[in-house]
Scaffold this active site. Structure first.
Site, PDB file in Angstrom:
ATOM      1  N   MET A 110       0.842  -1.203   0.000  1.00 46.80           N
ATOM      2  CA  MET A 110       0.000   0.000   0.000  1.00 46.80           C
ATOM      3  C   MET A 110       0.877   1.254   0.000  1.00 46.80           C
ATOM      4  O   MET A 110       0.420   2.338   0.359  1.00 46.80           O
ATOM      5  CB  MET A 110      -0.941  -0.005   1.204  1.00 46.80           C
ATOM      6  CG  MET A 110      -1.910  -1.186   1.166  1.00 46.80           C
ATOM      7  SD  MET A 110      -3.410  -0.905   2.103  1.00 46.80           S
ATOM      8  CE  MET A 110      -2.763  -0.668   3.736  1.00 46.80           C
ATOM      9  N   ALA A 154       4.030   4.008   0.892  1.00 44.30           N
ATOM     10  CA  ALA A 154       4.722   4.549   2.088  1.00 44.30           C
ATOM     11  C   ALA A 154       5.815   3.556   2.481  1.00 44.30           C
ATOM     12  O   ALA A 154       5.882   3.081   3.618  1.00 44.30           O
ATOM     13  CB  ALA A 154       3.746   4.799   3.236  1.00 44.30           C
ATOM     14  N   LEU A 155       6.670   3.263   1.521  1.00 41.63           N
ATOM     15  CA  LEU A 155       7.565   2.109   1.637  1.00 41.63           C
ATOM     16  C   LEU A 155       8.709   2.354   2.620  1.00 41.63           C
ATOM     17  O   LEU A 155       9.263   3.451   2.695  1.00 41.63           O
ATOM     18  CB  LEU A 155       8.129   1.762   0.258  1.00 41.63           C
ATOM     19  CG  LEU A 155       7.060   1.434  -0.790  1.00 41.63           C
ATOM     20  CD1 LEU A 155       7.718   1.117  -2.129  1.00 41.63           C
ATOM     21  CD2 LEU A 155       6.170   0.278  -0.345  1.00 41.63           C
ATOM     22  N   GLY A 196      11.265  -2.641   5.455  1.00 37.03           N
ATOM     23  CA  GLY A 196      10.560  -3.925   5.506  1.00 37.03           C
ATOM     24  C   GLY A 196      10.028  -4.295   4.126  1.00 37.03           C
ATOM     25  O   GLY A 196      10.225  -5.418   3.637  1.00 37.03           O
ATOM     26  N   HIS A 197       9.374  -3.339   3.470  1.00 34.61           N
ATOM     27  CA  HIS A 197       8.882  -3.589   2.103  1.00 34.61           C
ATOM     28  C   HIS A 197      10.065  -3.935   1.170  1.00 34.61           C
ATOM     29  O   HIS A 197       9.966  -4.828   0.342  1.00 34.61           O
ATOM     30  CB  HIS A 197       8.191  -2.347   1.545  1.00 34.61           C
ATOM     31  CG  HIS A 197       6.948  -1.938   2.263  1.00 34.61           C
ATOM     32  ND1 HIS A 197       6.854  -0.792   2.996  1.00 34.61           N
ATOM     33  CD2 HIS A 197       5.714  -2.524   2.344  1.00 34.61           C
ATOM     34  CE1 HIS A 197       5.634  -0.669   3.497  1.00 34.61           C
ATOM     35  NE2 HIS A 197       4.921  -1.705   3.129  1.00 34.61           N
ATOM     36  N   GLY A 228       4.842 -10.413   3.743  1.00 39.35           N
ATOM     37  CA  GLY A 228       5.644 -10.330   4.953  1.00 39.35           C
ATOM     38  C   GLY A 228       4.999 -11.071   6.115  1.00 39.35           C
ATOM     39  O   GLY A 228       3.776 -11.040   6.289  1.00 39.35           O
ATOM     40  N   GLU A 229       5.844 -11.713   6.916  1.00 35.97           N
ATOM     41  CA  GLU A 229       5.337 -12.342   8.152  1.00 35.97           C
ATOM     42  C   GLU A 229       4.866 -11.291   9.145  1.00 35.97           C
ATOM     43  O   GLU A 229       4.169 -11.617  10.095  1.00 35.97           O
ATOM     44  CB  GLU A 229       6.427 -13.224   8.787  1.00 35.97           C
ATOM     45  CG  GLU A 229       6.701 -14.481   8.010  1.00 35.97           C
ATOM     46  CD  GLU A 229       7.690 -15.395   8.700  1.00 35.97           C
ATOM     47  OE1 GLU A 229       8.430 -14.934   9.594  1.00 35.97           O
ATOM     48  OE2 GLU A 229       7.747 -16.585   8.330  1.00 35.97           O
ATOM     49  N   SER A 267       4.369   1.152   8.087  1.00 35.57           N
ATOM     50  CA  SER A 267       4.025   2.505   7.625  1.00 35.57           C
ATOM     51  C   SER A 267       3.304   3.259   8.733  1.00 35.57           C
ATOM     52  O   SER A 267       3.386   4.482   8.834  1.00 35.57           O
ATOM     53  CB  SER A 267       3.134   2.435   6.388  1.00 35.57           C
ATOM     54  OG  SER A 267       3.701   1.554   5.442  1.00 35.57           O
ATOM     55  N   ARG A 268       2.590   2.529   9.577  1.00 38.14           N
ATOM     56  CA  ARG A 268       1.804   3.174  10.643  1.00 38.14           C
ATOM     57  C   ARG A 268       2.686   3.686  11.788  1.00 38.14           C
ATOM     58  O   ARG A 268       2.215   4.473  12.602  1.00 38.14           O
ATOM     59  CB  ARG A 268       0.744   2.214  11.187  1.00 38.14           C
ATOM     60  CG  ARG A 268      -0.379   1.961  10.187  1.00 38.14           C
ATOM     61  CD  ARG A 268      -1.516   1.165  10.781  1.00 38.14           C
ATOM     62  NE  ARG A 268      -2.666   1.141   9.891  1.00 38.14           N
ATOM     63  CZ  ARG A 268      -2.929   0.198   8.994  1.00 38.14           C
ATOM     64  NH1 ARG A 268      -2.095  -0.821   8.850  1.00 38.14           N
ATOM     65  NH2 ARG A 268      -4.006   0.264   8.223  1.00 38.14           N
TER      66      ARG A 268
HETATM   67  P1  AMP Z   1       1.533  -2.921   3.506  1.00 43.09           P
HETATM   68  O1  AMP Z   1       2.057  -1.857   2.602  1.00 43.09           O
HETATM   69  O2  AMP Z   1       1.561  -2.544   4.938  1.00 43.09           O
HETATM   70  O3  AMP Z   1       0.216  -3.474   3.043  1.00 43.09           O
HETATM   71  O4  AMP Z   1       2.552  -4.141   3.421  1.00 43.09           O
HETATM   72  C1  AMP Z   1       2.874  -4.720   2.180  1.00 43.09           C
HETATM   73  C2  AMP Z   1       3.640  -5.988   2.404  1.00 43.09           C
HETATM   74  O5  AMP Z   1       4.830  -5.689   3.131  1.00 43.09           O
HETATM   75  C3  AMP Z   1       2.876  -7.017   3.250  1.00 43.09           C
HETATM   76  O6  AMP Z   1       3.143  -8.318   2.743  1.00 43.09           O
HETATM   77  C4  AMP Z   1       3.476  -6.841   4.610  1.00 43.09           C
HETATM   78  O7  AMP Z   1       3.401  -7.982   5.424  1.00 43.09           O
HETATM   79  C5  AMP Z   1       4.913  -6.531   4.255  1.00 43.09           C
HETATM   80  N1  AMP Z   1       5.582  -5.835   5.349  1.00 43.09           N
HETATM   81  C6  AMP Z   1       5.191  -4.683   5.962  1.00 43.09           C
HETATM   82  N2  AMP Z   1       6.032  -4.385   6.975  1.00 43.09           N
HETATM   83  C7  AMP Z   1       6.951  -5.384   7.018  1.00 43.09           C
HETATM   84  C8  AMP Z   1       8.068  -5.673   7.846  1.00 43.09           C
HETATM   85  N3  AMP Z   1       8.413  -4.885   8.855  1.00 43.09           N
HETATM   86  N4  AMP Z   1       8.790  -6.789   7.599  1.00 43.09           N
HETATM   87  C9  AMP Z   1       8.441  -7.626   6.580  1.00 43.09           C
HETATM   88  N5  AMP Z   1       7.399  -7.406   5.758  1.00 43.09           N
HETATM   89  C10 AMP Z   1       6.663  -6.310   5.974  1.00 43.09           C
END
Ligand code: AMP
Length: 282
Positions: A33, A35-36, A39-40, A150-151, A189-190
């Site tokens: 989503m 705001a990378l 982790g992304h 991501g886990e 991102s939060r």
């Molecule tokens: P989001 O943008 O929050 O929807 O996350 C997109 C992907 O990045 C999802 O598969 C998340 O699980 C993964 N993700 C987000 N934060 C982390 C993190 N700290 N470590 C590993 N994967 C992450």
């Protein structure tokens, strides 16, 4: 590295992926989503190791946010994201607008049960239907060989595995370990919403999970471990704990310590007006 192409229509996306496929290349999809953060980017690194082409989707999916959720204040920074993804060697950013993703008259959803029902499913009704629907659409739009999740969002990973299995979607789901700041806080991102004082308190969540996992793995005194961790979180100024629990790592149903199956400790808790989630293996 040249900046990745930003693609806005399904038609252009399919033409690009078709060209790669005709040349015998493989494709990894990393749904996000935006705001990378690092982790992304760790998912992108994994994708690049496993396929010759990497597509990162950026779409803040309105259907996975509830009425009380943070859709309008969700951080957005497409230009910054594009720079990071260029440096990370991504081939294409798939960034459709909401009209391209959800056509007029859109009326079909994927509603997962099973692993989607407990935990986040109870606190965020409709969330996983939004996630499962948009991911199914992303899989169908991109047509990748693998998709990386991501886990960090462990229940989401379980739900997506379930959807892909149940609907025979020919994609391999690859899990990436949670990327953390030095003090243990899972990158998210939060985290940008946290005040400096809240940010300083936030690693207590990871410490609490580690405490529960350690006791569960040794003494088996799970209820006591959860009681202690709950106390520690409240003492660290977490305002409310939605859940802090050990579940079966695959089904997210009840954890049977002696059944020879893996467990997962999962928690969601509020620090001020920010809801943090995290999890670790037992
Ligand atoms: P989001 O943008 O929050 O929807 O996350 C997109 C992907 O990045 C999802 O598969 C998340 O699980 C993964 N993700 C987000 N934060 C982390 C993190 N700290 N470590 C590993 N994967 C992450």
């Amino acid at each position: 590295m040249p900046p990745p192409r930003i693609v806005r229509t399904v038609k252009a996306l399919r033409a690009t992926v078709h060209k790669w496929r005709s040349a015998g290349e493989s494709v990894a999809l990393v749904p996000t989503m935006g705001a990378l953060h690092d982790g992304h980017l760790s998912l992108v690194t994994l994708g690049r190791r496993k396929a010759t082409r990497t597509v990162v989707s950026i779409f803040v999916n309105p259907t996975q946010f509830g009425p009380a959720d943070d859709l309008s204040r969700y951080p957005r920074d497409e230009a910054g994201d594009a720079k990071k993804l260029g440096a990370a060697g991504v081939d294409v950013i798939w960034a459709p607008n909401a009209d391209e993703m959800y056509c007029e008259g859109f009326a079909t959803t994927v509603t997962p049960m099973g692993a989607a029902l407990p935990l986040e499913g109870e606190f965020r009704p409709g969330h996983f239907a939004g996630v499962a629907t948009v991911c199914t659409k992303l899989f169908s739009q991109v047509g990748p060989d693998i998709a990386i999740f991501g886990e960090k969002d462990y229940q989401q990973l379980c739900v997506i595995r379930q959807v892909v299995r149940d609907l025979n979607i020919p994609i391999k789901i690859v899990a990436a370990p949670t990327s953390r700041d030095r003090d243990g806080l899972a990158r998210s991102s939060r985290n940008a919403y946290l005040t400096p004082v809240e940010r300083a308190a936030a690693p207590a969540l990871h410490r609490a999970l580690k405490g529960v996992a350690a006791i569960a793995a040794t003494s088996g005194l799970i209820n006591k471990a959860i009681e202690v961790a709950t106390h520690d979180l409240l003492a660290a100024s977490f305002a409310k704990i939605d859940y802090l629990t050990i579940r079966d790592a695959q089904t997210l149903g009840a954890y049977e310590p002696n059944a020879g199956r893996s467990g997962r400790v999962l928690a969601a808790a509020w620090l001020g007006s920010t809801r943090l989630i995290d999890n670790i293996a037992v």
